[in-house]
Scaffold this active site. Structure first.
Site, PDB file in Angstrom:
ATOM      1  N   ASP A  87       0.796  -0.952  -0.067  1.00 28.04           N
ATOM      2  CA  ASP A  87      -0.031  -0.098   0.072  1.00 28.04           C
ATOM      3  C   ASP A  87       1.123   1.287  -0.014  1.00 28.04           C
ATOM      4  O   ASP A  87       2.055   1.319  -0.416  1.00 28.04           O
ATOM      5  CB  ASP A  87      -0.940  -0.028   1.195  1.00 28.04           C
ATOM      6  CG  ASP A  87      -2.292   0.726   1.026  1.00 28.04           C
ATOM      7  OD1 ASP A  87      -2.214   1.920   0.549  1.00 28.04           O
ATOM      8  OD2 ASP A  87      -3.438   0.295   1.080  1.00 28.04           O
TER       9      ASP A  87
ATOM     10  N   HIS B 261       2.120   2.198  -3.377  1.00 28.77           N
ATOM     11  CA  HIS B 261       1.182   3.073  -3.827  1.00 28.77           C
ATOM     12  C   HIS B 261       1.819   4.425  -3.843  1.00 28.77           C
ATOM     13  O   HIS B 261       1.057   5.615  -3.999  1.00 28.77           O
ATOM     14  CB  HIS B 261      -0.119   3.144  -3.056  1.00 28.77           C
ATOM     15  CG  HIS B 261      -0.795   1.606  -3.474  1.00 28.77           C
ATOM     16  ND1 HIS B 261      -2.187   1.507  -2.994  1.00 28.77           N
ATOM     17  CD2 HIS B 261      -0.567   0.648  -4.190  1.00 28.77           C
ATOM     18  CE1 HIS B 261      -2.641   0.431  -3.261  1.00 28.77           C
ATOM     19  NE2 HIS B 261      -1.455  -0.209  -4.011  1.00 28.77           N
TER      20      HIS B 261
END
Ligand SMILES: *[C@@H]1O[C@H](CO)[C@@H](O)[C@H](O)[C@H]1NC(C)=O
Length: 399
Positions: free
Chosen positions: A226, A249
């Protein structure tokens, strides 16, 4: 000049005398608590949770500076552990030479918010160590479409309502959820954090900061599923330097603007970042909902992007599952600069400012930005965004 030549020498001599006696007296006064003396065993199978808590209680109860030592070896920490303040002193140093491992069965820690939590502490430092949360089986559970009975998982290390924290040389492996969270804290320094989780591991953000000020993050190396670093509401005076991100991310401010009365994000500097094949580079995102939140004085300076899907992104209509009443975000974004950002985009749109129709972005600056897509020019898109472009800007600026 000649008249004072002896003075500097004597000042130096005095300084050494003074500082070394200070040093020795600090050493003599501070007590060291080795967790092994409290029953911890470096065998990887004996639960050492209680030993850690006992050592903490001694160190925290001490009126003098105290040290905790976790020696070499593998120590099983079979449950969530909280280190609570307030303590009798403001200088607790924790040195970890070995590895702390979670049980392979994820439920032992997976129903707690954090595996290791520091609550209302002041002047705590952590040096070295590996925290291995063994999150793999929980990621599989969460990623499986048939299994709905997985716990949400524990973040590996959390600091809440704490101040004057220093963390150096720590490694976090396979966290169930976030690796490190900083919430409601003041003056936190995080140096050389290494965080590793699989690229498809859900919610394994490297570092999450919120409701905190004066947080400095130097040289983190984050390879996760993430966000590399996520920045939540109420973050002020955040400095991030020399970060390496990917997979993951990217660096994200947000999601913001879920709540109406949300404190804003102000004065964030991110310097010399390397993104390798991340989903985003620098992202600011807010929910498409009414809010008094804001983002102000944010500076992204110097970055290398390698095959990044969305190198520069402001996304103010974030609304998965269509749960937003108005679809226009109330979060005001202003005074954001992007300087010296070079590299490659994995998609044709390298710059995308999709700002709120209700609160357009103001004073966005692009300067010396060069992002290509498949050796060709990439594109920039603007929606309700106002600002300036300086120097060479490729893609051609839409501001
Ligand atoms: C902004 O934050 C930095 C630390 O990241 C700090 O040194 C500086 O003083 C802050 N600026 C203001 C105006 O508060």
């Amino acid at each position: 000049m000649t008249k004072t030549t002896t003075h500097p020498l004597s000042v130096v001599a005095l300084y050494f005398l003074f500082s070394s006696s200070l040093f020795h007296s600090t050493l003599a006064k501070s007590a060291t608590y080795n967790v092994v003396a409290f029953g911890a065993k470096p065998d990887g199978t004996t639960d050492s949770s209680n030993a850690l808590v006992s050592a903490w209680k001694k160190a925290c109860g001490s009126a003098k500076p105290a040290s905790i030592l976790v020696p070499r070896g593998k120590f099983l920490v079979g449950r969530a552990v909280t280190f609570s303040g307030k303590c009798g002193n403001k200088a607790i140093s924790i040195t970890i030479r070995g590895t702390l491992v979670a049980p392979s069965e994820y439920n032992f820690i997976g129903n707690s918010l954090h595996w290791f939590m520091f609550d209302r502490v002041s002047g705590v430092s952590i040096h070295g160590g590996v925290l291995d949360a063994r999150g793999t089986s929980l990621w599989h559970c969460k990623n499986s479409p048939t299994n709905v009975h997985c716990p949400s998982g524990a973040a590996t290390l959390g600091f809440i309502n704490s101040d004057n924290i220093l963390i150096t040389g720590l490694t976090s492996l396979h966290s169930q959820m976030f690796h490190v969270t900083i919430n409601g804290c003041h003056n936190v320094k995080l140096h050389g954090l290494k965080a590793i989780a699989a690229r498809n591991s859900p919610n394994t953000d490297g570092i999450h900061v919120q409701f905190s000020n004066d947080v400095t993050i130097i040289k983190p190396s984050i390879h996760t599923g993430d966000d590399c670093i996520s920045i939540g509401p109420g973050t002020r005076n955040l400095w991030i330097e020399d970060a390496t991100c990917g997979p993951g991310h990217g660096i994200s401010i947000g999601s913001l603007g879920w709540d109406m009365n949300e404190p804003g994000v102000k004065n964030v500097t991110v310097r010399k970042t390397t993104f390798i094949k991340t989903q985003n580079g620098f992202r600011i995102k807010s929910w498409g909902r009414p809010s008094r939140g804001f983002v102000k004085d944010v500076h992204f300076e110097g970055a290398t992007m390698i095959d990044v899907q969305n190198p520069i992104l402001i996304d103010q209509s974030y609304c998965p599952h269509n749960i937003c009443p108005s679809h226009a975000s109330g979060v005001k974004i202003s005074d954001v600069s992007y300087r010296g950002i070079h590299g490659t985009s994995a998609t044709s749109v390298a710059v995308n400012f999709d700002c709120s129709s209700k609160e357009p972005c103001e004073r966005i600056t692009l300067e010396d930005v060069k992002l290509s897509y498949k050796n060709k020019a990439s594109q920039a898109l603007c929606n309700h965004a106002d600002g300036t472009a300086l120097g060479i800007v490729q893609p051609h600026s839409c501001l």
